[in-house]
Write a protein that holds these residues in place. Structure first.
Motif, short mmCIF file in Angstrom:
data_model
loop_
_atom_site.label_atom_id
_atom_site.label_comp_id
_atom_site.label_asym_id
_atom_site.label_seq_id
_atom_site.Cartn_x
_atom_site.Cartn_y
_atom_site.Cartn_z
N GLY A 20 0.79 -1.22 0.00
CA GLY A 20 0.00 0.00 0.00
C GLY A 20 0.83 1.27 0.00
O GLY A 20 2.04 1.26 0.28
N PHE A 21 0.16 2.37 -0.32
CA PHE A 21 0.72 3.71 -0.25
C PHE A 21 0.07 4.42 0.93
O PHE A 21 -1.15 4.56 0.98
N SER A 22 0.89 4.87 1.88
CA SER A 22 0.37 5.39 3.13
C SER A 22 0.77 6.85 3.34
O SER A 22 1.74 7.33 2.76
N SER A 23 0.00 7.53 4.20
CA SER A 23 0.26 8.95 4.46
C SER A 23 -0.11 9.29 5.90
O SER A 23 -1.22 9.01 6.35
N LEU A 24 0.82 9.91 6.61
CA LEU A 24 0.56 10.39 7.97
C LEU A 24 -0.31 11.64 7.94
O LEU A 24 -0.19 12.48 7.04
N THR A 25 -1.15 11.80 8.96
CA THR A 25 -1.90 13.04 9.10
C THR A 25 -0.97 14.17 9.51
O THR A 25 -1.05 15.28 8.98
N ASN A 26 -0.05 13.90 10.44
CA ASN A 26 0.95 14.87 10.88
C ASN A 26 2.33 14.21 10.84
O ASN A 26 2.48 13.07 11.31
N ASP A 27 3.32 14.92 10.30
CA ASP A 27 4.66 14.34 10.24
C ASP A 27 5.29 14.33 11.64
O ASP A 27 4.80 14.97 12.58
N ARG A 28 6.38 13.60 11.77
CA ARG A 28 7.08 13.47 13.05
C ARG A 28 8.43 14.17 13.06
O ARG A 28 9.32 13.85 13.86
N GLY A 29 8.59 15.14 12.17
CA GLY A 29 9.83 15.89 12.13
C GLY A 29 10.02 16.75 13.37
O GLY A 29 9.06 17.11 14.07
N SER A 30 11.28 17.07 13.68
CA SER A 30 11.68 17.94 14.80
C SER A 30 11.40 17.32 16.17
O SER A 30 11.22 18.03 17.15
N GLU A 31 11.35 15.99 16.23
CA GLU A 31 11.30 15.32 17.53
C GLU A 31 12.72 14.91 17.93
O GLU A 31 13.65 14.91 17.11
N ILE A 32 12.89 14.54 19.19
CA ILE A 32 14.24 14.21 19.67
C ILE A 32 14.81 13.00 18.96
O ILE A 32 15.95 13.01 18.48
N PHE A 33 14.02 11.92 18.86
CA PHE A 33 14.56 10.67 18.32
C PHE A 33 14.37 10.53 16.81
O PHE A 33 14.92 9.60 16.22
N THR A 34 13.60 11.39 16.19
CA THR A 34 13.46 11.31 14.72
C THR A 34 14.57 12.09 14.01
O THR A 34 15.05 11.65 12.96
N ASP A 35 14.97 13.23 14.57
CA ASP A 35 16.02 14.02 13.92
C ASP A 35 16.72 14.99 14.88
O ASP A 35 17.31 15.98 14.44
N THR A 36 16.65 14.72 16.18
CA THR A 36 17.28 15.57 17.21
C THR A 36 16.82 17.02 17.06
O THR A 36 17.63 17.94 16.91
N LEU A 37 15.51 17.20 17.09
CA LEU A 37 14.89 18.53 16.99
C LEU A 37 15.24 19.25 15.70
O LEU A 37 15.27 20.49 15.66
N GLY A 38 15.53 18.52 14.66
CA GLY A 38 15.84 19.14 13.37
C GLY A 38 17.18 19.83 13.33
O GLY A 38 17.36 20.82 12.63
N THR A 39 18.15 19.29 14.07
CA THR A 39 19.47 19.93 14.18
C THR A 39 20.14 20.14 12.82
O THR A 39 20.62 21.23 12.51
N SER A 40 20.18 19.10 12.01
CA SER A 40 20.82 19.22 10.69
C SER A 40 19.80 19.19 9.56
O SER A 40 19.99 19.81 8.52
N ALA A 41 18.72 18.45 9.75
CA ALA A 41 17.64 18.34 8.76
C ALA A 41 16.42 17.76 9.46
O ALA A 41 16.52 17.18 10.55
N LYS A 42 15.26 17.93 8.85
CA LYS A 42 14.03 17.42 9.44
C LYS A 42 13.61 16.12 8.76
O LYS A 42 13.54 16.04 7.54
N ASN A 43 13.31 15.14 9.57
CA ASN A 43 12.85 13.83 9.09
C ASN A 43 11.32 13.87 9.02
O ASN A 43 10.62 13.20 9.77
N ASN A 44 10.81 14.68 8.08
CA ASN A 44 9.40 15.09 8.13
C ASN A 44 8.55 14.66 6.94
O ASN A 44 7.50 15.25 6.69
#
Length: 206
Positions: free
Chosen positions: A28-52
């Motif tokens: 399937g092709f899936s889509s989040l309602t809200n991304d998880r960028g700028s969290e501590i464990f997803t990208d360390t608060l977006g320090t270098s880039a956002k995992n969003n």
């Protein structure tokens, strides 16, 4: 003549009837309602880039077991579904939480933002339509694993799952189908994940 045609139609439906159970494999092709960028464990608060990224793809498999015929409409069935579904939404090279506090020079890495769902749900099947079989999952219980974990380092959650789809029997033992499914977490882990998924699946009938 009318009785003959009725008998012939009933025989056709009976001859092409599905088996009661099914094992299916889904993409399937899936889509989040809200991304998880700028969290501590997803990208360390977006320090270098956002995992969003919100959109991704998923792989799943399930088992359908017939429980009973519908009391009001005996040609339809009430089915129990067990469905396991993995979806990956974002997968970027970002600063990771361990690298941010470690003296080692390698502070970046690829981190997948994903979700694993184990669903137990009732399914209402419209069985009396020959080779064509629509179905509805009104609501089911979903056990969720969030990856990466939330701010509180928790990753387990519970929620609900709903969906609708239809399939066509190519052979007596083989069906192909399409569906749409929606999953929402309660937020017990500290992050409330909601996503929808449109997919296609291959079913093995038994």
């Amino acid at each position: 003549m009318k009785k003959l045609m009725t008998f012939a139609f009933a025989a056709l439906i009976s001859a092409s009837a599905f088996a009661d159970g099914q094992v299916f494999y889904r993409y399937g092709f899936s889509s989040l309602t809200n991304d998880r960028g700028s969290e501590i464990f997803t990208d360390t608060l977006g320090t270098s880039a956002k995992n969003n990224d919100k959109s991704g793809n998923g792989y799943g498999a399930g088992l359908d077991l017939k429980m009973m015929n519908c009391p009001l409409f005996p040609s339809n069935s009430l089915v129990g579904e067990i469905f396991v579904d993995y979806n990956r939404f974002s997968n970027k090279v970002v600063t990771n939480a361990i690298g941010a506090v470690s003296p080692e020079p390698h502070k970046t890495g690829r981190i997948a933002v994903s979700e694993l769902a184990v669903v137990v749900a009732p399914k209402y099947r419209f069985d009396g339509l020959g080779n064509f079989r629509p179905w509805i999952v009104p609501v089911g219980l979903a056990f969720l694993v969030n990856n990466p974990p939330s701010y509180t380092t928790s990753y387990l959650d519970v929620g609900f799952h709903a969906g609708a789809g239809a399939e066509y029997m190519v052979l007596k033992e083989l069906s192909v189908g399409v569906d749409y499914r929606y999953t929402a977490g309660a937020g017990d882990s500290g992050v409330k994940v909601k996503y929808g998924s449109f997919g296609t699946y291959l079913g093995i009938n038994f």
